[in-house]
Scaffold this active site. Structure first.
Site, PDB file in Angstrom:
ATOM      1  N   GLY A  34       0.820  -1.215   0.000  1.00  0.00           N
ATOM      2  CA  GLY A  34       0.000   0.000   0.000  1.00  0.00           C
ATOM      3  C   GLY A  34       0.843   1.248   0.000  1.00  0.00           C
ATOM      4  O   GLY A  34       2.043   1.189  -0.233  1.00  0.00           O
ATOM      5  N   ASN A  35       0.205   2.368   0.246  1.00  0.00           N
ATOM      6  CA  ASN A  35       0.947   3.638   0.294  1.00  0.00           C
ATOM      7  C   ASN A  35       0.290   4.572   1.309  1.00  0.00           C
ATOM      8  O   ASN A  35      -0.739   4.233   1.898  1.00  0.00           O
ATOM      9  CB  ASN A  35       1.010   4.275  -1.098  1.00  0.00           C
ATOM     10  CG  ASN A  35      -0.369   4.570  -1.635  1.00  0.00           C
ATOM     11  OD1 ASN A  35      -1.060   5.448  -1.141  1.00  0.00           O
ATOM     12  ND2 ASN A  35      -0.794   3.799  -2.626  1.00  0.00           N
TER      13      ASN A  35
END
Ligand code: C5P
Length: 415
Positions: free
Chosen positions: A213-214
């Site tokens: 993810g980020n």
């Protein structure tokens, strides 16, 4: 400039002393209009000393000068800080039972409010509905910020810092935005348009419990959707992993439909659907460039050794939307870049704009403490000729408005 500062009954009133000082120091003529409740936190003497002007709260004082009308009509700018939930409700209803209420109805100047309240009150449907009403009338809302609250807990509801309020309010006047006063007319320059906005950060599963993810919070895209709806557009907001709190305001807007997605593939499918009827498409989401080739059906276990993840490339959703654009459709991209300085930032932006083929690219600088998870942002906007058409800084709402201003300035397809 003649500035009226309305102060209402919240503990953040003590910070407004600094706001008034800043405005006075910068050469503005400031008239403070506290409510009776505000005076329980900070007294008349303090307001008179910092503003260097007489202070009244009631329409029955100074009657000979018709002060209630005079303040409203003389004002070039009205700031209400802190704006309590009760004050927002009073403003939405147009109540005029004290000098501040009357002044707010009598003015045609831009009105900027800086809400401050407990998170639960901020998120309450009544408060959010009142904010919609005020925004629709052109009132500018600064904050609230996220952080520790007076009660010891934490969340959205803190009044933003005085210098930020001053900067945001002066920027509103500099832009010559519509008034929130008597006319109550907001800009409706996106009325009739259909807009698709993506926001948040995709998650690419590794196994049933883990993902790639980020750090994207989704705030900038939510602000973009909210601003477009406030300006009259019908908005589809495709949100990938955005906290409910971030989406509260946008999702309660009658012209915003929220579609929740998780992976890049889901985001692509939702945005392709929305883009099929959209006049403007804004890809604000941070899309994972890669996904795991084979998602493990069961949890990867330590005893099985260090896993080797094979990654495959995700499609560039924006490039696909550009390639399949409807006639006249306008496409906006966002690029988060780390750069040593502004020149490098713009150069990287130009290369990316050309690669993506978008009509407008908002380039924003990110680092460990810039861009992500904050309420503030700064973007440089590049048009299809790679010209810098705006350099916008402020709250993510301010940046959102600057993006829509640039879209409107591009002309087509804006009616
Ligand atoms: O190449 P980069 O990821 O920096 O480009 C950012 C822009 O491209 C954003 O508008 C983002 O939403 C979009 N994007 C996309 N599909 C990807 C990667 C980015 O649409 N796979």
């Amino acid at each position: 400039m003649f500035v009226v500062v309305g102060v209402t009954g919240g503990i953040a009133a003590y910070k407004t002393v600094q706001l008034v000082r800043t405005l006075v120091t910068n050469g503005h003529e400031v008239h403070v209009v506290p409510t009776v409740d505000a005076l329980r936190f900070v007294g008349t003497a303090t307001w008179e000393a910092v503003s260097r002007n007489p202070v009244t709260t009631s329409v029955h004082e100074d009657v000979a000068q018709v002060r209630h009308v005079a303040l409203g009509t003389s004002a070039d700018l009205v700031i209400v800080a802190p704006a309590t939930a009760h004050t927002l409700a009073r403003m939405a209803a147009g109540l005029a039972d004290d000098l501040l209420g009357v002044t707010l109805l009598a003015t045609t100047a831009p009105v900027v409010v800086a809400p401050a309240m407990h998170t639960a009150m901020w998120e309450h449907a009544a408060t959010q509905q009142n904010l919609h009403t005020l925004r629709e009338r052109g009132v500018h809302v600064v904050g609230p910020a996220d952080g520790p609250l007076t009660g010891g807990d934490s969340g959205p509801g803190r009044m933003v810092e005085p210098d930020e309020i001053a900067a945001a309010a002066l920027a509103v006047v500099a832009r010559g935005d519509a008034a929130g006063g008597v006319s109550g007319k907001a800009r409706h320059d996106l009325a009739g348009l259909s807009v698709a906005v993506s926001t948040g950060g995709t998650r690419e599963p590794i196994d049933p419990v883990r993902f790639l993810g980020n750090r994207s919070s989704g705030r900038q895209g939510a602000a973009l959707a909210q601003a477009a709806a406030d300006r009259g557009a019908d908005v589809t907001l495709v949100a990938a992993h955005v906290d409910d709190g971030v989406l509260t305001e946008a999702s309660r807007h009658p012209r915003v439909a929220v579609v929740r997605v998780s992976t890049a593939a889901e985001l692509q499918s939702a945005m392709t659907d929305a883009a099929a009827t959209a006049d403007v498409v804004a890809m604000v989401a941070a899309v994972a460039d890669y996904r795991v080739a084979a998602i493990a059906p069961g949890k990867l276990r330590k005893e099985d050794g260090i896993p080797r993840l094979e990654l495959v490339e995700n499609p560039d959703i924006l490039a696909g939307l550009v390639a399949g654009r409807r006639p006249g459709q306008l496409l906006v991209g966002f690029a988060a870049e780390t750069a040593a300085d502004d020149a490098e930032l713009v150069e990287r932006g130009r290369r990316k704009r050309a690669r993506k083929g978008v009509d407008l690219l908002a380039v924003n600088r990110v680092s460990w403490d810039e861009g992500f998870e904050t309420t503030e942002n700064r973007v440089v906007l590049l048009d299809a000729h790679d010209e810098v058409v705006a350099d916008a800084a402020g709250t993510k709402c301010d940046v959102a408005d600057a993006v829509w201003d640039a879209v409107v300035a591009l002309g087509s397809p804006v009616r």
